[in-house]
Design an enzyme around this catalytic site. Sequence first.
Site, mmCIF file in Angstrom:
data_model
loop_
_atom_site.group_PDB
_atom_site.id
_atom_site.type_symbol
_atom_site.label_atom_id
_atom_site.label_comp_id
_atom_site.label_asym_id
_atom_site.label_seq_id
_atom_site.Cartn_x
_atom_site.Cartn_y
_atom_site.Cartn_z
ATOM 1 N NE ARG A 144 -3.365 -2.398 2.868
ATOM 2 C CZ ARG A 144 -2.975 -3.546 3.431
ATOM 3 N NH1 ARG A 144 -1.723 -3.661 3.893
ATOM 4 N NH2 ARG A 144 -3.800 -4.569 3.541
ATOM 5 C CE LYS A 168 -5.901 -1.392 5.404
ATOM 6 N NZ LYS A 168 -7.231 -1.599 4.796
ATOM 7 C CG HIS A 239 -5.290 0.565 -3.477
ATOM 8 N ND1 HIS A 239 -4.464 0.870 -2.417
ATOM 9 C CD2 HIS A 239 -6.050 -0.481 -3.064
ATOM 10 C CE1 HIS A 239 -4.732 0.053 -1.409
ATOM 11 N NE2 HIS A 239 -5.678 -0.781 -1.781
ATOM 12 N NE ARG A 242 -3.202 -3.635 -1.508
ATOM 13 C CZ ARG A 242 -2.572 -4.410 -0.641
ATOM 14 N NH1 ARG A 242 -1.257 -4.466 -0.638
ATOM 15 N NH2 ARG A 242 -3.252 -5.144 0.231
ATOM 16 C CG HIS A 265 -5.752 -9.177 0.985
ATOM 17 N ND1 HIS A 265 -5.963 -9.488 -0.345
ATOM 18 C CD2 HIS A 265 -5.682 -7.820 1.034
ATOM 19 C CE1 HIS A 265 -6.015 -8.386 -1.058
ATOM 20 N NE2 HIS A 265 -5.854 -7.363 -0.235
ATOM 21 C CE1 TYR A 274 -6.562 -6.891 -7.102
ATOM 22 C CE2 TYR A 274 -6.321 -8.182 -5.097
ATOM 23 C CZ TYR A 274 -6.364 -6.958 -5.743
ATOM 24 O OH TYR A 274 -6.200 -5.802 -5.019
#
Length: 293
Positions: A144, A168, A239, A242, A265, A274
């Site tokens: 990110r 995150k 993004h 990404r 993730h 994806y």
Amino acid sequence: MEQRIEPFVEYLAVERGLSLNTLDSYRRDLESFFRYLGPEVPAVTVRQVQVISYLAYLRKLGRANTTVSRNLASIRSFYHFLVREEIIEADPTVNVETPKVEKRLPKVLTVGEVERLLEAPDSMTAAGSRDKAMLELLYATGIRVSELISIQLDDLNLAAGFLRCMGKGSKERIIPFGEIAQQALLHYINWGRPQLTRAKVSRAVFLNHLGDQMSRQGFWKLLKKYAHASGIVTDITPHTLRHSFATHLLERGADLRAVQEMLGHADISTTQIYTHVTRTRLKEAYVSAHPRA
């Protein structure tokens, strides 16, 4: 209101390790909800009908389902916290239906568009060598933009071609990158970065013209500039690289679990979007090329 919201936000920061941007989002959603209710309605007396009424109010304002859904998620988390802390007994968000949100396929660049974008910076200038390294690393790792600008010198293992990244929830992951990104980083760190430090002491890898850590807004402007210079008409965001990273890997046979781990993730269902992109692109290629499609 503040007496209730701030302990909740502190819980999210300490217990769940959420980013400042995410914490601000929770706070704004809750402040908006309680402004709607008015000061005469204490948080602990809210009932389900008032939650539903607020969601209807947001729809009446023309808010998208994604916005309504996010607001409900914030309110729901808040009341889960109050129940957990035994401040209230009943959760007013129980059985409140979450609006259906249509999953949009992420926009991705073609390999040719990515190559043009990555070749756009002038590596013979200090700023250009930095921009080249940032773009190459972003596409090489799928991180990110917030993770990109936060990279410190100690996070890079240039000899082995690995990056340590804090994602995150302060979750650390190790991501490999290839030789092209490695060479771009070496050129920037050894030659371009010393010209940007302006005698300041900083461990941040990517610096702006003042010698300070690059900001999200600063990188956004650079990306827009290079997208325009390389003739990309897609509305590109940080993004987008990404998304392109993940899609191009899966198109070439990469394992879904490996891509999930590199992207950071928590749930593989997030990564599976994806696979839908790759199937859509495959269908488009078939329709455009097959004589009886």
